[in-house]
Design an enzyme around this catalytic site. Structure first.
Site, PDB file in Angstrom:
ATOM      1  N   HIS A  12      -2.606   1.334  -1.362  1.00 19.18           N
ATOM      2  CA  HIS A  12      -3.868   1.191  -2.262  1.00 19.18           C
ATOM      3  C   HIS A  12      -4.403  -0.429  -1.902  1.00 19.18           C
ATOM      4  O   HIS A  12      -5.848  -0.102  -2.027  1.00 19.18           O
ATOM      5  CB  HIS A  12      -3.159   0.975  -3.691  1.00 19.18           C
ATOM      6  CG  HIS A  12      -2.578   2.408  -3.878  1.00 19.18           C
ATOM      7  ND1 HIS A  12      -3.072   3.718  -3.603  1.00 19.18           N
ATOM      8  CD2 HIS A  12      -1.147   2.766  -4.353  1.00 19.18           C
ATOM      9  CE1 HIS A  12      -2.375   4.492  -3.999  1.00 19.18           C
ATOM     10  NE2 HIS A  12      -1.110   4.047  -4.256  1.00 19.18           N
ATOM     11  N   CYS A  44       2.066   7.821  -7.932  1.00 18.29           N
ATOM     12  CA  CYS A  44       2.296   8.231  -9.385  1.00 18.29           C
ATOM     13  C   CYS A  44       2.047   9.667  -9.503  1.00 18.29           C
ATOM     14  O   CYS A  44       2.824  10.149 -10.506  1.00 18.29           O
ATOM     15  CB  CYS A  44       1.147   7.488 -10.139  1.00 18.29           C
ATOM     16  SG  CYS A  44      -0.443   8.030  -9.482  1.00 18.29           S
ATOM     17  N   ASP A 180      21.411   3.544 -16.920  1.00 14.39           N
ATOM     18  CA  ASP A 180      20.496   2.293 -16.533  1.00 14.39           C
ATOM     19  C   ASP A 180      21.447   1.197 -17.084  1.00 14.39           C
ATOM     20  O   ASP A 180      22.190   1.563 -17.957  1.00 14.39           O
ATOM     21  CB  ASP A 180      19.049   2.345 -17.331  1.00 14.39           C
ATOM     22  CG  ASP A 180      18.255   1.087 -16.783  1.00 14.39           C
ATOM     23  OD1 ASP A 180      17.470   1.448 -16.042  1.00 14.39           O
ATOM     24  OD2 ASP A 180      18.626   0.168 -17.200  1.00 14.39           O
ATOM     25  N   ASP A 282       1.041  -5.318  -4.044  1.00 13.86           N
ATOM     26  CA  ASP A 282       2.359  -5.501  -4.549  1.00 13.86           C
ATOM     27  C   ASP A 282       3.256  -6.671  -3.956  1.00 13.86           C
ATOM     28  O   ASP A 282       4.242  -7.136  -4.171  1.00 13.86           O
ATOM     29  CB  ASP A 282       3.225  -4.404  -4.348  1.00 13.86           C
ATOM     30  CG  ASP A 282       3.126  -3.327  -5.452  1.00 13.86           C
ATOM     31  OD1 ASP A 282       1.905  -3.463  -6.288  1.00 13.86           O
ATOM     32  OD2 ASP A 282       3.587  -2.158  -5.303  1.00 13.86           O
ATOM     33  N   LEU A 299       1.533  -2.945  -9.998  1.00 21.14           N
ATOM     34  CA  LEU A 299       0.638  -1.815 -10.390  1.00 21.14           C
ATOM     35  C   LEU A 299      -0.396  -1.474  -9.387  1.00 21.14           C
ATOM     36  O   LEU A 299      -1.020  -2.372  -8.861  1.00 21.14           O
ATOM     37  CB  LEU A 299       0.170  -1.844 -11.798  1.00 21.14           C
ATOM     38  CG  LEU A 299       1.311  -1.935 -12.967  1.00 21.14           C
ATOM     39  CD1 LEU A 299       0.411  -2.454 -14.497  1.00 21.14           C
ATOM     40  CD2 LEU A 299       1.878  -0.877 -13.566  1.00 21.14           C
TER      41      LEU A 299
END
Length: 444
Positions: A12, A44, A180, A282, A299
């Site tokens: 990206h 995504c 988690d 990132d 993101l």
């Protein structure tokens, strides 16, 4: 004067860099290296593919090696960059075929992205222990799900990726347990009043929750058979880890200044501590307007925006206005959105923060069809009154509303400014005393 610009990484952030330079600054020599075999995969969409909500991965790519080559770039795919000589301005790389490259540069742009966190626990070498980031990861999972003996899936990590995958595997007909260490899901973006709603939503749709548990080992003979935590044991024919990412910054080799988590520390022009070397996506920091400081927010939206600032590598100044980390998720029709920072994070950071909460119908009560409840939280600083963040939750698509709050955080708008803000009313859309106005009016 035209220059040689080398780009390392072509997803990206790198894709945005390449398009920006090739489209707006023609004449520069552009050379890109990427260790993967494909470009611009929209991760995504992986959960949508796994869950059968889209028919295949074809639409998850929006660029290609050929597209960039048609614009004049030299693209080396499946080519690993081994090291960078920052003093000599040269990149050393090796292709899958063993061919070596030494590429000199005038400007260098690092778009090396992030890599999944891999826990150091027993059993990680077993079959059907999966990570999901690349196209190849998703394809591997899809292929293994053709095996009907894979009936139970354990997803470790209840952030955005984990929650989306829990839904996807359940839609795929598997039994799912979501594990988690935190005592709720989505804790990085939402306060408990919101994250607990998502947890309830997951349970209502058959996902078993194992929150507040630490995975200590995986067991099995050849293929994974169970996940053992510090509090229990869960049978699993596949285990998928989504416990987070770390910035991929090994090529900095100690020469580039880094943030607390190892990300390249960049200025508003995406330039690192070494002049002429930039970092996007990132692997780099962003300027977070909510906290008025450098931050790490991985993101795709931030990656693309930072990539557009390749202008700076081409001699045209284009500074970042900062970001708010705006994000959203939709699971079985429950839409949750946030921007800025949560109340919990604000307090951890030392703010004297408060929250203005409100829940109401989206439209006037006499609208008998298509009306849904909306819950909103506006986080603000008590002293300055400045809005620090916002969260929204509804079965109705209220996603456009979070954009207003994103701009409010960017522009340092106060909570009081929203109290009589001109929001129109029509029964088809909202109420005269709508949830935004009422939340603001209820602020301390």
């Amino acid at each position: 004067m035209k220059e040689t610009i080398v780009v390392i990484g072509a997803n990206h952030g790198g894709t945005a860099v390449l398009n920006t330079i090739l489209d707006q600054f023609p004449g520069n020599r552009v050379v890109a290296f990427d260790r993967n075999s494909d470009i611009s995969f929209l991760g995504c969409g992986m959960a949508l593919w796994i869950g059968g909500q889209i028919s295949g991965p074809e639409g998850l790519f929006y660029s290609s090696k050929e597209a960039f080559e048609e614009k004049g770039a030299v693209i080396h795919m499946e080519t690993e960059v081994d090291r960078i000589d920052f003093d000599g301005k040269a990149v050393y790389a090796r292709g899958k075929d063993g061919k070596s490259y030494v590429q000199e540069y005038d400007k260098l742009i690092l778009a090396t992205g992030s890599v999944p966190l891999r826990p150091e626990i027993e059993g990680m070498e077993l079959d059907n222990v999966q990570f999901v980031k690349l196209y190849q990861n998703a394809r591997d999972v899809i292929e293994k799900l053709k095996d009907t003996s894979v009936k139970k899936v354990a997803v470790v990590g209840a952030g955005y990726i984990g929650v989306e995958l829990a839904e996807a595997f359940k839609r795929n007909g598997r039994e799912v347990v979501l594990i988690d260490l935190a005592d709720t899901c989505l804790s990085g973006y939402y306060d408990r009043e919101f994250s607990d709603r998502m947890a309830h939503n997951l349970q209502e749709h058959g996902v078993k929750l194992a929150f507040g548990e630490k995975v200590v080992r995986l067991e099995g003979k050849r293929r994974v058979e169970r996940v053992v935590t510090d509090q229990g044991c869960y049978e699993a024919d596949m285990v998928v880890f989504g416990i987070g990412f770390r910035p991929n910054t090994s090529l900095g080799q100690g020469r580039l200044r880094t943030f607390g988590n190892g990300a390249f520390l960049v200025d508003r022009r995406q330039e690192t501590s070494v002049p002429g070397v930039y970092a996007v996506g990132d692997c780099a920091t962003v300027y977070n307007n909510a906290i008025q400081a450098a931050d790490y927010i991985a993101l795709a939206t931030n990656a693309v925006r930072s990539g557009h600032r390749a202008h700076n590598a081409c001699g045209k100044v284009l500074e970042s206005v900062g970001v708010q980390g705006s994000n959203g998720i939709s699971i079985w029709g429950l839409h949750m959105l946030s921007t800025g920072i949560s109340l919990a994070r604000a307090k951890r950071m030392g703010y004297d923060a408060a929250a203005a909460d409100y829940e109401d119908w989206q439209k006037a009560e006499f609208m008998e069809n298509g009306n849904h409840k909306v819950k909103i939280r506006i986080v603000y600083d008590r002293k300055s009154r400045i809005i620090l963040g916002a969260q929204m939750c509804s079965d109705y698509d209220v996603s456009m509303g979070i954009h207003m709050f994103s701009m409010a955080v960017e522009e340092q708008v106060t909570i009081d400014k929203l109290k009589l803000f001109d929001l129109f009313f029509l029964p088809h859309f909202n109420k005269p005393y709508n949830y935004v106005t009422m939340a603001a009016l209820g602020a301390e």
